[in-house]
Write an enzyme that holds these catalytic residues in place. Structure first.
Site, PDB file in Angstrom:
ATOM      1  N   GLU A  17       5.766  -5.521   1.766  1.00  0.00           N
ATOM      2  CA  GLU A  17       5.432  -5.049   3.119  1.00  0.00           C
ATOM      3  C   GLU A  17       3.965  -4.651   3.225  1.00  0.00           C
ATOM      4  O   GLU A  17       3.449  -4.487   4.320  1.00  0.00           O
ATOM      5  CB  GLU A  17       6.308  -3.845   3.483  1.00  0.00           C
ATOM      6  CG  GLU A  17       7.721  -4.226   3.826  1.00  0.00           C
ATOM      7  CD  GLU A  17       8.508  -3.053   4.380  1.00  0.00           C
ATOM      8  OE1 GLU A  17       8.041  -1.900   4.248  1.00  0.00           O
ATOM      9  OE2 GLU A  17       9.590  -3.295   4.923  1.00  0.00           O
ATOM     10  N   HIS A  52       3.901  -5.591  -7.595  1.00  0.00           N
ATOM     11  CA  HIS A  52       4.520  -6.865  -7.993  1.00  0.00           C
ATOM     12  C   HIS A  52       5.787  -6.617  -8.817  1.00  0.00           C
ATOM     13  O   HIS A  52       6.769  -7.353  -8.700  1.00  0.00           O
ATOM     14  CB  HIS A  52       3.540  -7.711  -8.814  1.00  0.00           C
ATOM     15  CG  HIS A  52       2.309  -8.114  -8.068  1.00  0.00           C
ATOM     16  ND1 HIS A  52       1.063  -7.605  -8.365  1.00  0.00           N
ATOM     17  CD2 HIS A  52       2.124  -8.964  -7.038  1.00  0.00           C
ATOM     18  CE1 HIS A  52       0.169  -8.146  -7.551  1.00  0.00           C
ATOM     19  NE2 HIS A  52       0.777  -8.962  -6.736  1.00  0.00           N
ATOM     20  N   SER A 107      -4.252  -5.523  -5.880  1.00  0.00           N
ATOM     21  CA  SER A 107      -5.062  -6.119  -6.948  1.00  0.00           C
ATOM     22  C   SER A 107      -6.541  -5.859  -6.687  1.00  0.00           C
ATOM     23  O   SER A 107      -7.357  -5.888  -7.606  1.00  0.00           O
ATOM     24  CB  SER A 107      -4.806  -7.624  -7.019  1.00  0.00           C
ATOM     25  OG  SER A 107      -3.425  -7.868  -7.209  1.00  0.00           O
TER      26      SER A 107
END
Ligand code: PAF
Length: 278
Positions: A147, A35, A185
């Site tokens: 991606e 992120h 995550s």
């Protein structure tokens, strides 16, 4: 300064105060290096960066991990502050979907039924519906997607093109751990044993890509990757496609995609490869 924006009304005010180019990075929180790479890319393309943090119920199937998905807003805010993000839009479910499940949703079309869509019915409809809504409330000039979720990136691009959303969609390269595991995550769900096995996925994929470089067909690459995967993987798919997720080329650029479960954790990954003529 990074402001926390709790609802759409407050977002409208914050957004109205932004001049110049605006970039948006959409997330479900539990922010990691991947992120951060999106935020940095966004920062380089715009005067203001908005990060959205919303665990979107529409994109989770009934047996998926919506309830246990990591929710770490304080840590996420700290990451956004470090990355110089202007605003973090973290709405509640009620603010996003005041009437419950929306009656009008985005239909992802046939490309939404292959690969991830075949294993997660309704997933891309849920993703595109929230992405469309978040684009409408944040009104960005540019939006950056990883991606790592390669099909999601392709579907968002297709939606922006087909429905004429006035936004530029940028794909940002996958960030990996030193051992090759794609940052996600969901990696926090892995047991020590599973975490130790997980880098074997990327290793098998790289081995397949190098075989493609030596003249192996897409079918041979696929079979090779499957044979090289670490034990204990419950495989959903390994596929070689064209770069835009069409049929595998006999020669030229292609994409190698993996999805499967290690224990209870579903992992996905993809890498580019080139199929060379024999
Ligand atoms: O990639 C994600 O985290 C989600 O699918 C997204 C794009 C934020 C939509 O909920």
């Amino acid at each position: 300064m990074t402001v926390l924006v709790p609802d759409r009304a407050a977002l409208a005010e914050v957004r109205a105060g932004m001049t110049g180019r605006v970039a948006v990075v959409m997330t479900m929180g539990a922010l990691h290096e991947g992120h951060r790479a999106l935020m940095r890319d966004a920062r380089g393309r715009a005067d203001h960066v908005i990060v959205t943090v919303f665990v979107n119920p529409l994109q989770f199937g009934p047996t998926e991990d919506f309830d246990r998905y990591p929710r770490t807003l304080d840590a996420d805010l700290a990451v956004c502050r470090e990355e110089g993000v202007d605003a973090v839009f973290a709405p509640t479910r009620e603010d996003m979907y005041p009437g419950g499940k929306p009656k009008v949703t985005v239909d992802p079309g046939p490309a939404g039924a292959i690969l991830e869509g075949a294993f997660r019915p309704g997933f891309f409809g849920g993703v595109l519906t929230v992405v469309a809504k978040l684009l409408n409330v944040t009104r960005p000039d540019v939006t950056c997607f990883g991606e790592k979720d390669f099909q999601q990136l392709a579907m968002v691009r297709a939606m922006a093109d087909d429905l004429s959303f006035p936004v530029e969609v940028i794909g940002v390269e996958t960030v990996r751990e030193d051992d090759g595991l794609a940052k996600s995550s969901r990696n926090v769900y892995l047991s020590d044993e599973e975490r130790a096995a997980a880098p074997g996925i990327h290793a098998a994929m790289q081995s397949g890509a190098s075989l493609a470089g030596k003249g192996a067909s897409a079918a041979d690459v696929r079979a090779h990757v499957i044979s090289e995967l670490p034990g204990g993987i419950d495989l959903d798919y390994v596929e070689v496609t064209s770069p835009d997720l069409g049929p595998a080329p006999t020669v030229g650029p292609a994409r190698l995609l993996f999805a499967g479960r290690l224990g209870a954790t579903r992992l996905i990954d993809n890498i580019p490869l080139t199929v060379e003529a024999k």
